[in-house]
Design an enzyme around this catalytic site. Structure first.
Site, PDB file in Angstrom:
ATOM      1  N   LYS A 111      -6.898   4.064  -0.614  1.00 54.71           N
ATOM      2  CA  LYS A 111      -6.393   5.396  -1.000  1.00 54.71           C
ATOM      3  C   LYS A 111      -6.076   5.456  -2.502  1.00 54.71           C
ATOM      4  CE  LYS A 111      -2.821   5.161   1.811  1.00 54.71           C
ATOM      5  NZ  LYS A 111      -3.070   3.800   2.330  1.00 54.71           N
ATOM      6  N   ARG A 128       2.761  11.371   5.568  1.00 52.55           N
ATOM      7  CA  ARG A 128       2.669  10.194   6.434  1.00 52.55           C
ATOM      8  C   ARG A 128       3.291  10.433   7.800  1.00 52.55           C
ATOM      9  NH1 ARG A 128       2.376   5.975   2.131  1.00 52.55           N
ATOM     10  NH2 ARG A 128       1.834   4.002   3.097  1.00 52.55           N
ATOM     11  N   ARG A 144      -4.627  -8.084  -2.900  1.00 52.58           N
ATOM     12  CA  ARG A 144      -4.218  -7.038  -3.858  1.00 52.58           C
ATOM     13  C   ARG A 144      -3.263  -7.594  -4.918  1.00 52.58           C
ATOM     14  NH1 ARG A 144      -2.406  -1.237  -1.814  1.00 52.58           N
ATOM     15  NH2 ARG A 144      -0.918  -2.384  -0.512  1.00 52.58           N
ATOM     16  N   ARG A 148       2.523  -7.338  -4.423  1.00 55.92           N
ATOM     17  CA  ARG A 148       3.590  -6.464  -3.938  1.00 55.92           C
ATOM     18  C   ARG A 148       4.370  -7.204  -2.852  1.00 55.92           C
ATOM     19  NH1 ARG A 148       1.068  -0.639  -2.601  1.00 55.92           N
ATOM     20  NH2 ARG A 148       2.337  -0.983  -0.749  1.00 55.92           N
ATOM     21  N   ARG A 195       3.825  -2.561   8.637  1.00 54.34           N
ATOM     22  CA  ARG A 195       3.274  -1.353   8.009  1.00 54.34           C
ATOM     23  C   ARG A 195       2.105  -0.801   8.814  1.00 54.34           C
ATOM     24  NH1 ARG A 195       1.809  -3.675   2.698  1.00 54.34           N
ATOM     25  NH2 ARG A 195       0.925  -1.656   2.173  1.00 54.34           N
TER      26      ARG A 195
END
Ligand code: ADP
Ligand code: ADP
Length: 231
Positions: free
Chosen positions: A26, A101, A140, A173, A184
Site C-alpha cells: 500500500k 481500516r 522491510r 519497524r 496485525r
C-alpha cells in the site's frame, strides 16, 4: 513544464484508497501514484509513527496499541484524518494508505468525502498471499530520516543499511517482528477485510495483483485509476 507540479498528470479529483493487508504494498504504491498526480499521500500509519517520534499526547496513546499490533481507536484516527483532509492541498484529490481500516472509519469517510464535494472514491484492493506478506514484512526497512521504504530481499538500497535519498539509517519497524505481525494480520482479517465487501457492493473497488514486482503493480494501478477517473 519545468516544475514538478507542472509535470504532474491532471489530478483525478478523487480519493484514491489503498486497501490490503500489512505488507501488500500500500505505502509503496500510494507514494508512487501520489507523486505521479502531485497530490498528497496520507498514511495514517506514518502519521502515528510521527506522533510517537515526537512523543505527543496522541503518540503516547497510540504507541502501546501499535506495539501490540492492534488498531488505534476510531475516534483518534478520525480526528486526525478529518483535520488533514480539510487542508487546502487536498482539494485536487489525495491518496489514502492504511485508512479506512474499520467499517466505522469507512462510513465516516463517506460523510467526509461528501462534505468536501468529492465523488465516489476509487478503492485499489492489493491482493497477496500470506507467505509473500510475511517475507515482505520480515525484509522491510525504513529510513529513520525520511521514511523511504526498502526491502532487503526485493528492493535493497544501493549501500546496505543506508537510504539512497539521504543516507539515513535504515531501521526495522518494531511492529514488523513476527509475533506482532501475526496479531496485525488477525486484526486485518477481523476488522479491515469486511471493507472489501463494503466497497465492492458499491461498485468502487478494483482488485490489483499485488504479487507482481513494484513497477508491474504500479502500471496496473495507473491504468485502473485512469479508467475509473474517466468514468
Ligand atoms: P501496514 O502498512 O503494515 O499495513 P500501517 O503503517 O498502515 O501498517 O499501520 C501501522 C499501525 O498503525 C497499525 O498496526 C495500527 O496500530 C495503526 N494504524 C494505522 N492506521 C490505522 C487506522 N486507520 N486505524 C487504526 N489504527 C491504525
Ligand atoms: P504496506 O504499506 O501495505 O504495509 P509496503 O509498501 O510498506 O506495504 O511494502 C512492504 C514491503 O514490501 C516493503 O519492504 C517494500 O519495499 C516491499 N514491497 C512493496 N511492494 C512490493 C512488490 N510489488 N514486490 C516486492 N516487494 C515489494
Amino acid at each position: 513544464m519545468g516544475s514538478a507540479a507542472a509535470m504532474a498528470r491532471t489530478a483525478p479529483q478523487r480519493a484514491l484508497i489503498f486497501l490490503g493487508p500489512p505488507g501488500a504494498g500500500k505505502g509503496t504504491q500510494a507514494r508512487l501514484i501520489a507523486e505521479r498526480y502531485g497530490v498528497p499521500h496520507l498514511s495514517t500509519g506514518d502519521m502515528f509513527r510521527d506522533h510517537v517520534r515526537r512523543d505527543t499526547e496522541l503518540g503516547r496513546r497510540a504507541r502501546p496499541i501499535m506495539e501490540r499490533g492492534e488498531l488505534v481507536p476510531d475516534e483518534i484516527v478520525l480526528g486526525m484524518v478529518e483535520e488533514r483532509i480539510a487542508r487546502p492541498d487536498c482539494r485536487m484529490g489525495f491518496v489514502l494508505d492504511g485508512f479506512p481500516r474499520t467499517l466505522a472509519q469507512a462510513e465516516a469517510l463517506d460523510r467526509l468525502l461528501e462534505a468536501h464535494g468529492f465523488g465516489r472514491p476509487v478503492v485499489l484492493h492489493l491482493v497477496a498471499d500470506e507467505a509473500l506478506l510475511l517475507r515482505r514484512l520480515a525484509g522491510r526497512r525504513t529510513c529513520k530520516l525520511c521514511g523511504a521504504v526498502y526491502n532487503i530481499y526485493d528492493r535493497p538500497p544501493q549501500v546496505p543499511g543506508r537510504c539512497d535519498l539521504d543516507g539515513g539509517e535504515l531501521v526495522e519497524r518494531p511492529d514488523d517482528r513476527e509475533e506482532v505481525v501475526r496479531q496485525r494480520l488477525a486484526s486485518y482479517h477481523r476488522q479491515t477485510r469486511p471493507l472489501v465487501d463494503y466497497y465492492r457492493a458499491r461498485g468502487v473497488l478494483v482488485d490489483v495483483d499485488g504479487t507482481a514486482d513494484i513497477e508491474a503493480v504500479s502500471r496496473q494501478v495507473v491504468a485502473l485509476v485512469e479508467r475509473a477517473a474517466a468514468s
